[in-house]
Design a protein around this motif. Structure first.
Motif, mmCIF file in Angstrom:
data_model
loop_
_atom_site.group_PDB
_atom_site.id
_atom_site.type_symbol
_atom_site.label_atom_id
_atom_site.label_comp_id
_atom_site.label_asym_id
_atom_site.label_seq_id
_atom_site.Cartn_x
_atom_site.Cartn_y
_atom_site.Cartn_z
ATOM 1 N N VAL A 271 0.827 -1.210 0.000
ATOM 2 C CA VAL A 271 0.000 0.000 0.000
ATOM 3 C C VAL A 271 0.856 1.252 0.000
ATOM 4 N N GLY A 272 1.932 1.253 0.801
ATOM 5 C CA GLY A 272 2.768 2.433 0.899
ATOM 6 C C GLY A 272 2.220 3.425 1.902
ATOM 7 N N THR A 273 2.964 4.489 2.117
ATOM 8 C CA THR A 273 2.555 5.529 3.060
ATOM 9 C C THR A 273 2.327 6.833 2.316
ATOM 10 N N PRO A 274 1.105 7.338 2.304
ATOM 11 C CA PRO A 274 0.799 8.526 1.512
ATOM 12 C C PRO A 274 0.960 9.837 2.273
ATOM 13 N N ASP A 275 1.289 9.813 3.571
ATOM 14 C CA ASP A 275 1.203 11.009 4.403
ATOM 15 C C ASP A 275 2.065 12.171 3.920
ATOM 16 N N TYR A 276 3.122 11.887 3.171
ATOM 17 C CA TYR A 276 4.091 12.933 2.815
ATOM 18 C C TYR A 276 4.088 13.241 1.316
ATOM 19 N N ILE A 277 3.102 12.727 0.584
ATOM 20 C CA ILE A 277 3.075 12.853 -0.874
ATOM 21 C C ILE A 277 2.423 14.165 -1.293
ATOM 22 N N GLN B 126 -0.667 15.112 -14.485
ATOM 23 C CA GLN B 126 -0.235 16.453 -14.895
ATOM 24 C C GLN B 126 1.237 16.607 -14.557
ATOM 25 N N GLY B 127 1.835 17.652 -15.073
ATOM 26 C CA GLY B 127 3.255 17.846 -14.884
ATOM 27 C C GLY B 127 3.609 18.222 -13.456
ATOM 28 N N TYR B 128 4.809 17.881 -13.066
ATOM 29 C CA TYR B 128 5.346 18.293 -11.774
ATOM 30 C C TYR B 128 6.862 18.326 -11.904
ATOM 31 N N SER B 129 7.509 18.934 -10.922
ATOM 32 C CA SER B 129 8.956 19.056 -10.989
ATOM 33 C C SER B 129 9.539 18.885 -9.591
ATOM 34 N N PHE B 130 10.720 19.463 -9.380
ATOM 35 C CA PHE B 130 11.474 19.236 -8.154
ATOM 36 C C PHE B 130 10.734 19.715 -6.905
ATOM 37 N N GLU B 131 9.791 20.627 -7.068
ATOM 38 C CA GLU B 131 9.150 21.211 -5.891
ATOM 39 C C GLU B 131 8.307 20.209 -5.106
ATOM 40 N N ILE B 132 8.020 19.031 -5.667
ATOM 41 C CA ILE B 132 7.225 18.070 -4.906
ATOM 42 C C ILE B 132 7.989 17.565 -3.683
ATOM 43 N N ASP B 133 9.319 17.522 -3.752
ATOM 44 C CA ASP B 133 10.104 17.085 -2.599
ATOM 45 C C ASP B 133 10.050 18.105 -1.466
ATOM 46 N N TRP B 134 9.845 19.382 -1.789
ATOM 47 C CA TRP B 134 9.769 20.412 -0.735
ATOM 48 C C TRP B 134 8.431 20.326 -0.003
ATOM 49 N N TRP B 135 7.386 19.892 -0.675
ATOM 50 C CA TRP B 135 6.118 19.617 0.027
ATOM 51 C C TRP B 135 6.354 18.553 1.100
ATOM 52 N N SER B 136 7.036 17.470 0.720
ATOM 53 C CA SER B 136 7.295 16.382 1.662
ATOM 54 C C SER B 136 8.092 16.869 2.860
ATOM 55 N N HIS C 2 4.966 29.792 9.143
ATOM 56 C CA HIS C 2 5.079 30.395 7.810
ATOM 57 C C HIS C 2 5.828 29.467 6.858
ATOM 58 N N LEU C 3 6.920 28.842 7.346
ATOM 59 C CA LEU C 3 7.687 27.926 6.498
ATOM 60 C C LEU C 3 6.828 26.746 6.071
ATOM 61 N N ILE C 4 6.096 26.159 7.014
ATOM 62 C CA ILE C 4 5.257 25.004 6.693
ATOM 63 C C ILE C 4 4.188 25.376 5.675
ATOM 64 N N ARG C 5 3.537 26.518 5.876
ATOM 65 C CA ARG C 5 2.489 26.944 4.943
ATOM 66 C C ARG C 5 3.065 27.267 3.567
ATOM 67 N N CYS C 6 4.298 27.730 3.519
ATOM 68 C CA CYS C 6 4.914 28.034 2.224
ATOM 69 C C CYS C 6 5.336 26.766 1.487
ATOM 70 N N MET C 7 5.611 25.687 2.232
ATOM 71 C CA MET C 7 5.987 24.422 1.598
ATOM 72 C C MET C 7 4.761 23.576 1.274
ATOM 73 N N ILE C 8 3.801 23.504 2.200
ATOM 74 C CA ILE C 8 2.552 22.799 1.924
ATOM 75 C C ILE C 8 1.641 23.789 1.219
ATOM 76 N N ASN C 9 1.888 23.929 -0.070
ATOM 77 C CA ASN C 9 1.240 24.959 -0.859
ATOM 78 C C ASN C 9 1.108 24.471 -2.291
ATOM 79 N N SER C 10 0.403 25.209 -3.109
ATOM 80 C CA SER C 10 0.261 24.852 -4.517
ATOM 81 C C SER C 10 1.629 24.959 -5.204
ATOM 82 N N PRO C 11 1.865 24.180 -6.262
ATOM 83 C CA PRO C 11 3.188 24.179 -6.906
ATOM 84 C C PRO C 11 3.653 25.557 -7.354
ATOM 85 N N GLU C 12 2.732 26.362 -7.859
ATOM 86 C CA GLU C 12 3.141 27.677 -8.384
ATOM 87 C C GLU C 12 3.491 28.671 -7.282
ATOM 88 N N HIS C 13 3.132 28.359 -6.038
ATOM 89 C CA HIS C 13 3.455 29.244 -4.933
ATOM 90 C C HIS C 13 4.340 28.579 -3.875
#
Length: 470
Positions: free
Chosen positions: A300-306, A314-324, A372-383
Motif C-alpha cells: 500500500v505504501g505511506t501517503p502522508d508525505y506525498i 499532470q506535470g510536476y517538478s522538483f518542488e514536490i520534494d519540498w512539500w514532503s 510560515h515555512l510550513i504553509r509556504c511548503m505545503i502549498n500549490s506548486p506555483e506558490h
C-alpha cells in the motif's frame, strides 16, 4: 563497381515495430549508453590520477622517493583493474543479521569475508519485481545511487545479481531512521527540528543537482549515520528527467476503493475520519506511528508525505520534494503528519483538499517562522517555497543563523549509543525473522534462468571504486 549501383537501404518504419521490439531497442540504448559512459569516466579518472602523480614527482621534495611513489601508484592501479574484473557474488559476504524487510525484499547487515568490512545488503526478488511491474523502481534506485557521490546520500558500493535476486551493497547507517527517533521522543523542539530540516534540505539539493526527484521523502527514508547525521535512502520512486521511469503509481493509489467512502461526508471538513491526535493522547499517536511503519513495508505504501500533484496526470517538478519536507517539519513540531488518517484513502483525499484540511492545533505552540515555512511548503506548486531554487528555502527566517556548509561538523542532537560496528540496537529487528528466506522464482532451474529473468536486468551491475579498496 560504382557505389551508385548498390540498392538503397529499405525505409525504416519504427511505428510498425511491436511493443517488445521498441522496449528492447530502448534497453539496448540504455545499456550501451551506460557502458560507454562508465568507460569514459574511468578513463578520465585514471588520466587525472596519472597527471596528479606526474605533478607530485616533479616536486624536489620527493626526489629521493620517486621510484617508490611510482611503484606504489602502479600497484594501486593494478588493484583497481583487478577490482573491476572481480565478480561480486553472495558467497563473498557473511550475514550478521536481518535489519529490514519490505514488500519486495529484505535488507541484511553483512560482513565482507575478504576484508571484514561491514555493509548493508539489500536484496530484491526478481520474480516479485517482474510480476508486480516494479522494474522501473529498481532501475530508478540503481541509477540515482550510482550517480550520487554526496555525503548526504547513502553510498552504493556495488550492485550484482544471481538467477533469482538483485543485490545492492550499501553503506551501513547504524543510527536507524528518523521515524524511530520520532517514536521514541514523540515531538522535537524547534532547534532540533531546524537541525534535521537543514540537513534534509542539503540532501534534497544534492539529488536535485543530479537531475533526480526523490518523490518519497519521509522519515523512514531518512537514515542516521554513526554520528547521528542524516543520509537519504530508498530511491525506488525517484524520477530522472533524462530517463522514463513509471509515474502511474500514485494515480493508482488514489483510485483504490475503500469501504469507508460512504462515511466521508463533507470533503472540505478537517474531520474527514480523522484520528483524534492531541497532545494529551500521545499513546494513540505512537500506536498510529507503529501501524504506519508496518504500512510502509506493505504494497500500500505511506501517503502522508506525498504532494497532491502526484495523484494527477499532470506535470510536476522538483518542488514536490519540498512539500514532503514541509510535512516532516510539521510532524516533528506537532507530533503527527498534517493529513494523518486511519486509512490511506482518507489521507489521499485530505492531501488533495489541503487548502481546507491543513490546520495547526491550538494546544501546540509554534513560532511565526515555523508556521510560515510550513504553509509556504505545503502549498500549490506555483506558490510553493523552493520552486525557484533551494536558496529561497535556506534564506527563510526559520533557518536564520544556520550555516548549511558546516552541518556535518556540528554535533547531532541524538548520537546513537553504539557498542560495536555491527550494533543494530537502533533498528526494530526484534520482530524480524532471522532465518534465510528462499527467493521466489519463476525461472525453474536455477542453473538455466529463463530470458524473462535475465533480459530485463541487463546493465544492472555497478561497481564503485573507493580508496578503501586499496
Amino acid at each position: 563497381m560504382n557505389v551508385s549501383e548498390f540498392a538503397s537501404p529499405p525505409e525504416k518504419r519504427p511505428e510498425s515495430y511491436g511493443r517488445n521490439a521498441r522496449y528492447n531497442q530502448k534497453r539496448c540504448f540504455q545499456v550501451a549508453q551506460g557502458f560507454f559512459k562508465d568507460a569514459v569516466r574511468r578513463a578520465r579518472e585514471r588520466n587525472d590520477r596519472l597527471k596528479e602523480l606526474e605533478r607530485r614527482l616533479e616536486s624536489p621534495e620527493v626526489l629521493l622517493r620517486r621510484e617508490q611513489l611510482w611503484g606504489h601508484s602502479g600497484k594501486l592501479e593494478a588493484r583497481y583493474l583487478r577490482f573491476l574484473r572481480t565478480k561480486e557474488q553472495l558467497s563473498n559476504y557473511s550475514v550478521v543479521k536481518t535489519i529490514g524487510k519490505g514488500y519486495f525484499g529484505e535488507v541484511k547487515l553483512v560482513r565482507k569475508i575478504q576484508d571484514g568490512r561491514v555493509y548493508a545488503l539489500k536484496r530484491l526478488f526478481k520474480s516479485e519485481m517482474i510480476s508486480k511491474e516494479q522494474l522501473p523502481r529498481v532501475r530508478a534506485e540503481r541509477d540515482a545511487l550510482a550517480e550520487s557521490d554526496s555525503e548526504w546520500v547513502t553510498k552504493l558500493f556495488t550492485t550484482f545479481q544471481d538467477n533469482t535476486s538483485l543485490y545492492m551493497l550499501m553503506e551501513f547507517c547504524p543510527g536507524g531512521d528518523l521515524m524511530a527517533i520520532l517514536i521514541k521522543f514523540q515531538i522535537f523542539s524547534e532547534d532540533i527540528t531546524r537541525f534535521y530540516a537543514a540537513e534534509i534540505v542539503n540532501a534534497i539539493e544534492a539529488i536535485h543537482n543530479l537531475g533526480f526527484i526523490h518523490r518519497d521523502i519521509k522519515p523512514d527514508n531518512i537514515l542516521l549515520d554513526r554520528g547521528g547525521h542524516i543520509k537519504l535512502a530508498d530511491f525506488g520512486l525517484s524520477k530522472s528527467f533524462r530517463k522514463d521511469h513509471d509515474s502511474c503509481y500514485y494515480q493508482e493509489l488514489l483510485q483504490r476503493p475503500t469501504s469507508q467512502m460512504s462515511r466521508l461526508g463533507n470533503r472540505n471538513s478537517v474531520n474527514i475520519d480523522a484520528i483524534q491526535l492531541t497532545v494529551s493522547n500521545r499513546a494513540q499517536i505512537n500506536e498510529w506511528r507503529r501501524s504506519r511503519r508496518l504500512m510502509a513495508y506493505s504494497s500500500v505504501g505511506t501517503p502522508d508525505y506525498i504532494a497532491p500533484e502526484l495523484f494527477y496526470d499532470q506535470g510536476y517538478s522538483f518542488e514536490i520534494d519540498w512539500w514532503s519536507l514541509g510535512t516532516i517539519i510539521y510532524e516533528c513540531l506537532v507530533g503527527w503528519p498534517p493529513f494523518a488518517s486511519e486509512n490511506p484513502q482518507d489521507t489521499y483525499r485530505k492531501i488533495v483538499n489541503w487548502q481546507h484540511t491543513l490546520f495547526f492545533p491550538d494546544d501546540v505552540q509554534l513560532s511565526h517562522n515555523s508556521v510560515h515555512l510550513i504553509r509556504c511548503m505545503i502549498n500549490s506548486p506555483e506558490h510553493r517555497l523552493g520552486r525557484n531554487g533551494v536558496a529561497e528555502i535556506k534564506n527563510h527566517g526559520f533557518f536564520a543563523g544556520v550555516d548549511f556548509t558546516t552541518l556535518r561538523r556540528i554535533r547531532a542532537p541524538f548520537e546513537p549509543p553504539l557498542t560495536s560496528e555491527v550494533d543494530t540496537s537502533c533498528f526494530p529487528v526484534d520482530d524480524l525473522p532471522q532465518t534465510e528466506d528462499p527467493a521466489p522464482s519463476l525461472a525453474g532451474d536455477d542453473d538455466s534462468p529463463t530470458p524473462e529473468m535475465f533480459l530485463p536486468f541487463i546493465g544492472y551491475t555497478f561497481k564503485r571504486f573507493e580508496k578503501s579498496y586499496s
